[in-house]
Design a protein around this motif. Structure first.
Motif, short mmCIF file in Angstrom:
data_model
loop_
_atom_site.label_atom_id
_atom_site.label_comp_id
_atom_site.label_asym_id
_atom_site.label_seq_id
_atom_site.Cartn_x
_atom_site.Cartn_y
_atom_site.Cartn_z
N THR A 30 0.83 -1.20 0.00
CA THR A 30 0.00 0.00 0.00
C THR A 30 0.87 1.25 0.00
O THR A 30 0.41 2.33 -0.41
CB THR A 30 -0.90 0.04 1.24
OG1 THR A 30 -0.09 0.02 2.43
CG2 THR A 30 -1.84 -1.16 1.26
N ASP A 31 2.11 1.11 0.48
CA ASP A 31 3.02 2.25 0.59
C ASP A 31 4.41 1.83 0.14
O ASP A 31 4.91 0.77 0.55
CB ASP A 31 3.09 2.75 2.03
CG ASP A 31 1.77 3.32 2.52
OD1 ASP A 31 1.65 4.56 2.54
OD2 ASP A 31 0.87 2.53 2.88
N LEU A 32 5.04 2.68 -0.68
CA LEU A 32 6.42 2.48 -1.09
C LEU A 32 7.26 3.59 -0.47
O LEU A 32 6.92 4.77 -0.57
CB LEU A 32 6.55 2.53 -2.61
CG LEU A 32 5.74 1.53 -3.43
CD1 LEU A 32 5.93 1.80 -4.91
CD2 LEU A 32 6.13 0.10 -3.08
N ILE A 33 8.38 3.21 0.15
CA ILE A 33 9.24 4.19 0.81
C ILE A 33 10.67 3.96 0.33
O ILE A 33 11.15 2.82 0.30
CB ILE A 33 9.18 4.06 2.34
CG1 ILE A 33 7.78 4.42 2.83
CG2 ILE A 33 10.22 4.94 3.01
CD1 ILE A 33 7.61 4.36 4.33
N GLY A 34 11.35 5.03 -0.04
CA GLY A 34 12.74 4.89 -0.46
C GLY A 34 13.29 6.17 -1.04
O GLY A 34 12.60 7.18 -1.17
#
Length: 254
Positions: A30-34
Motif C-alpha cells: 500500500t506504501d512504497l518508501i525509499g
C-alpha cells in the motif's frame, strides 16, 4: 499487529534483474518508501498505492517512517537498489527497530533479496569473484576513514578479491585515490583492476586495467571497482575484451 514491512532489492537497474518475488512484494504494497531515484524506477501500480520518496542519507528517518506506517496496519515496501542487505536499507530498518518502539518487534518484517552491484559487475566480465572475496564501502559517512584503511590493508594482505562500493562522490572525490595508493603499497602493480560503470544497463562501461595503470578520475558513484587477487587472470579473446576470472583454488595448485 496487522501491518507488514518488506525490504525490497530492486537489483542493479535493468528491469530484468528485478526478481519475481520482489515484483510481487512491490505490487502488493500500500506504501512504497525509499530514495526518490529508486522509487521512480518502480512502475505505477493498478491499485491505490502511496509513494514516499525521500532524499539520500536519511536512511534511519526513512526506516522509522516505514515502521510507523506498518504499525498502523499498512503493507509497506521499503526499496533499495541492488540487494537491501548490502550497504542498504535492511540494516537501517533493523537498527531502527532495535532503538525504537518495542511494539515494532512484533511486526511482520522480511527481506526480499536483489542482485547486488558487485555480482552484476562481475557478470559483465566473467568470474572475477570466483575465489574468496570481500566488499568494502569507501563511504566514511558512518565510519572513520582510519577504519576503512585498516580494512583495505587487511583485505589486501589476505589476498582477497576486493569489491569497492561507494568509491567516489562529489563530496569525497579523493578517497578512491587514497584507497588505490594504499592497495598499491601492498599488492603487485600488475594486479587486475576492473571499473564497471552502470553494470547490467545498456550503457554499461567496462575498463580492464591494472593497479599500476588505473585512473582514479574515471571512477564515480555509479562505478563498481573490483581489485583482483594475485590469482585473478585475463583470458584473451580475438576481437573482444578478455574474460576475467579468479580460480577457485590457490594459484600454486594449478
Amino acid at each position: 499487529m496487522s501491518g507488514s514491512l518488506v525490504i525490497v532489492g530492486l537489483g542493479p537497474g535493468a528491469p530484468d534483474y528485478l526478481t519475481p518475488a520482489a515484483a510481487r512484494a512491490l505490487a502488493e504494497a500500500t506504501d512504497l518508501i525509499g530514495y526518490s531515484v529508486y522509487i521512480d524506477r518502480i512502475p505505477v501500480s493498478d491499485h491505490p498505492q502511496t509513494r514516499h520518496g525521500t532524499g539520500n542519507r536519511v536512511e534511519i528517518d526513512r526506516a522509522r517512517h516505514a515502521l510507523m506506517l506498518a504499525a498502523e496496519g499498512r503493507r509497506v515496501a521499503v526499496v533499495s537498489g541492488g540487494d537491501p542487505g548490502v550497504f542498504a536499507m535492511a540494516a537501517a530498518v533493523f537498527e531502527a527497530v532495535a532503538a525504537g518502539d518495542p511494539a515494532w518487534r512484533k511486526l511482520d518484517i522480511r527481506v526480499e533479496p536483489g542482485v547486488t552491484a558487485m555480482l552484476a559487475a562481475a557478470a559483465e566480465v566473467g568470474a572475477p569473484l570466483g575465489g574468496d572475496f570481500c566488499a568494502i564501502s569507501l563511504s566514511d559517512n558512518l565510519k572513520s576513514w582510519a577504519t576503512i584503511e585498516k580494512r583495505l590493508a587487511a583485505a589486501a594482505d589476505g589476498d582477497f578479491v576486493i569489491a569497492l562500493y561507494n568509491p567516489a562522490s562529489s563530496a569525497r572525490p579523493h578517497q578512491i585515490k587514497l584507497a588505490l595508493d594504499l592497495l598499491r603499497s601492498r599488492k603487485a602493480p600488475d594486479t587486475v583492476v576492473l571499473l564497471v560503470r552502470n553494470a547490467a544497463m545498456p550503457d554499461v562501461r567496462v575498463i580492464t586495467t591494472t593497479l599500476a595503470g588505473v585512473d582514479a578520475s574515471l571512477v564515480d558513484m555509479r562505478t563498481l571497482v573490483i581489485i583482483g587477487a594475485s590469482a585473478t587472470r585475463l583470458l584473451a579473446r580475438d576481437g573482444h575484451a578478455p574474460w576475467v576470472y579468479t580460480p577457485r583454488g590457490e594459484r600454486d595448485t594449478f
